[in-house]
Structure formats: C-alpha cells, structure tokens
Motif scaffolding. Structure first.
Motif, PDB file in Angstrom:
ATOM      1  N   VAL A  75       5.067  42.713  15.887  1.00  0.00           N
ATOM      2  CA  VAL A  75       4.170  42.857  14.739  1.00  0.00           C
ATOM      3  C   VAL A  75       2.726  42.662  15.177  1.00  0.00           C
ATOM      4  O   VAL A  75       1.840  43.441  14.824  1.00  0.00           O
ATOM      5  N   ARG A 115       0.055  45.655  15.099  1.00  0.00           N
ATOM      6  CA  ARG A 115      -1.134  45.473  14.272  1.00  0.00           C
ATOM      7  C   ARG A 115      -2.399  45.625  15.113  1.00  0.00           C
ATOM      8  O   ARG A 115      -3.371  46.259  14.688  1.00  0.00           O
ATOM      9  N   LEU A 124      -3.467  43.994   6.720  1.00  0.00           N
ATOM     10  CA  LEU A 124      -2.245  43.743   7.489  1.00  0.00           C
ATOM     11  C   LEU A 124      -2.064  42.266   7.823  1.00  0.00           C
ATOM     12  O   LEU A 124      -1.266  41.915   8.691  1.00  0.00           O
ATOM     13  N   ALA A 128       1.553  40.630   7.487  1.00  0.00           N
ATOM     14  CA  ALA A 128       2.654  41.218   8.254  1.00  0.00           C
ATOM     15  C   ALA A 128       3.473  40.187   9.029  1.00  0.00           C
ATOM     16  O   ALA A 128       4.701  40.265   9.027  1.00  0.00           O
ATOM     17  N   ALA A 166       7.326  45.366   8.106  1.00  0.00           N
ATOM     18  CA  ALA A 166       6.454  44.226   7.814  1.00  0.00           C
ATOM     19  C   ALA A 166       5.015  44.682   7.582  1.00  0.00           C
ATOM     20  O   ALA A 166       4.335  44.178   6.678  1.00  0.00           O
ATOM     21  N   LEU A 167       4.557  45.642   8.367  1.00  0.00           N
ATOM     22  CA  LEU A 167       3.206  46.176   8.159  1.00  0.00           C
ATOM     23  C   LEU A 167       3.107  46.907   6.826  1.00  0.00           C
ATOM     24  O   LEU A 167       2.108  46.775   6.105  1.00  0.00           O
ATOM     25  N   ARG A 168       4.142  47.678   6.486  1.00  0.00           N
ATOM     26  CA  ARG A 168       4.136  48.369   5.190  1.00  0.00           C
ATOM     27  C   ARG A 168       4.158  47.365   4.038  1.00  0.00           C
ATOM     28  O   ARG A 168       3.455  47.549   3.037  1.00  0.00           O
ATOM     29  N   ARG A 169       4.948  46.310   4.161  1.00  0.00           N
ATOM     30  CA  ARG A 169       5.005  45.294   3.115  1.00  0.00           C
ATOM     31  C   ARG A 169       3.648  44.614   2.955  1.00  0.00           C
ATOM     32  O   ARG A 169       3.172  44.408   1.851  1.00  0.00           O
ATOM     33  N   SER A 170       3.015  44.258   4.068  1.00  0.00           N
ATOM     34  CA  SER A 170       1.699  43.629   3.994  1.00  0.00           C
ATOM     35  C   SER A 170       0.688  44.555   3.328  1.00  0.00           C
ATOM     36  O   SER A 170      -0.106  44.127   2.488  1.00  0.00           O
ATOM     37  N   TRP A 171       0.726  45.824   3.700  1.00  0.00           N
ATOM     38  CA  TRP A 171      -0.191  46.806   3.106  1.00  0.00           C
ATOM     39  C   TRP A 171       0.019  46.898   1.600  1.00  0.00           C
ATOM     40  O   TRP A 171      -0.929  46.875   0.825  1.00  0.00           O
ATOM     41  N   HIS A 208       2.204  35.165   1.070  1.00  0.00           N
ATOM     42  CA  HIS A 208       3.126  36.297   1.107  1.00  0.00           C
ATOM     43  C   HIS A 208       4.267  36.083   0.118  1.00  0.00           C
ATOM     44  O   HIS A 208       4.607  36.984  -0.652  1.00  0.00           O
TER      45      HIS A 208
END
Length: 194
Positions: free
Chosen positions: A4, A8, A65, A68, A81-86, A173
């Motif tokens: 991750v 990132r 991000l 993430a 994880a990056l998509r969720r953070s976004w 988060h």
C-alpha cells in the motif's frame, strides 16, 4: 501494508518529480546559460510556477489516499485499500475530517523534529571528534556531525508520532466507514420490516 505504501508513493510522487525536472530543463537555474524560454515572459513564469502546482496536486492526492493503510489493516488488498481511502475521503465530511486530523499531526511532527534536533545538537562535536579519530577523514566526520542531530530528530519523532498518527487515522477510517455504511443498513432494515 508495504505494498500500500509503495503503490501510494508511485501514484503520488511521479507527477511533481517529472514536472520539476521538465521545468528545470526549460527554465534552468543559471543566468549565464541560454534557456529555451525567455526570462520574464509568461511561458517562463508559468513553467517556473508549475512545480509548486504539481506539489499542491500531489499533496491533495496524498490526503485522498491517507486512509489506505488503515483500510489495508482491515484486510483489503493494496488497490482496494486505495479505492476505499479515495471513496471515504471524497465525501461531504471525509476531506474535512482528514484535514482536521492531518494538519495538527503535521504541526506536531514538524515541531517535534525541530525540538529533538535542537536537543541533539550536543551530539555534533562528539560524533565529529569520534569519527575523525576513528577514520582520519575530517570531511566525512564533519558532515556526519552535521547530520547526526537531524537523524536523531527524525528517528525519535517517528518513534513517538507514528503510533499516535496511525491509531488516529485508523480510528478515522473506522468512523468514516461506519458512518457511510450505517445509513445503508438503516434503509435495508426499514425495507425488510416494511
């Protein structure tokens, strides 16, 4: 987790590095060499300011991000994880809460690095003298003495602030994720009972 961080970094930092290199090649920093763009012109000013704009875009992307690693700790893969953070950050309250947590954290980290570096300044002559005596190289000892307080400042700051900031962003988060899923659960339960 390391994937991750690596992914990132590959997303966030190539743009400012590339823009900085291109801007430096077009504007340069030496007055006596001919440049592709004429000094004082609008294109020159725009190209000279482009690295600052690219760093601003990278900071916004980095903030988007930020969550993430916390998402990856919950069991998601690096891309998920990056998509969720976004998706959690670009909500009505997401970016505000990320900024409200990131800005004081950045101020705390900067202040602590400065404080510990100042407190570690007495290491400078000690490292310089011991390294010069051990190696006989004055220049290496001189620069190692300059860098020693900075390295101590960074390491101590990381040891103190990383657990605090990682915990705070993990809690954010979880809060944003639960706030996002609770209205959907409420709708599904009302549909089920109706």
């Amino acid at each position: 987790m390391f994937a991750v961080y690596a992914l990132r970094g590959l997303i966030v930092w190539p743009l400012p590095l590339l823009v900085g290199a291109v801007a430096n090649s077009l504007t340069g920093s030496h007055l006596d060499t001919p440049q592709p763009l004429e000094r004082g012109s609008w294109p020159y000013a725009l190209v000279a300011a482009s690295p600052a704009a690219a760093v601003f875009a990278a900071v916004l992307l980095r903030l988007a991000l930020t969550l993430a690693p916390a998402a990856a700790a919950r069991g998601l893969g690096p891309r998920a994880a990056l998509r969720r953070s976004w998706s959690l950050t670009w909500t009505r309250t997401g970016m505000t809460r990320v900024l409200a947590l990131a800005l004081p954290s950045a101020a705390l980290i900067a202040g602590l690095v400065r404080l510990v570096t100042q407190l570690a300044l007495p290491l400078r002559p000690l490292v310089r003298a011991s390294l010069e005596q051990a190696t006989g190289n004055f220049f290496a000892a001189y620069y190692a003495g300059i860098l020693a307080p900075v390295i101590v400042g960074i390491l101590v700051t990381a040891a103190v602030t990383l657990p605090l900031t990682c915990t705070a962003f993990a809690a954010l988060h979880d809060h944003l994720r639960s706030a996002r899923t609770s209205p959907q659960r409420a709708e599904s339960t009302t549909d089920f009972t109706a």
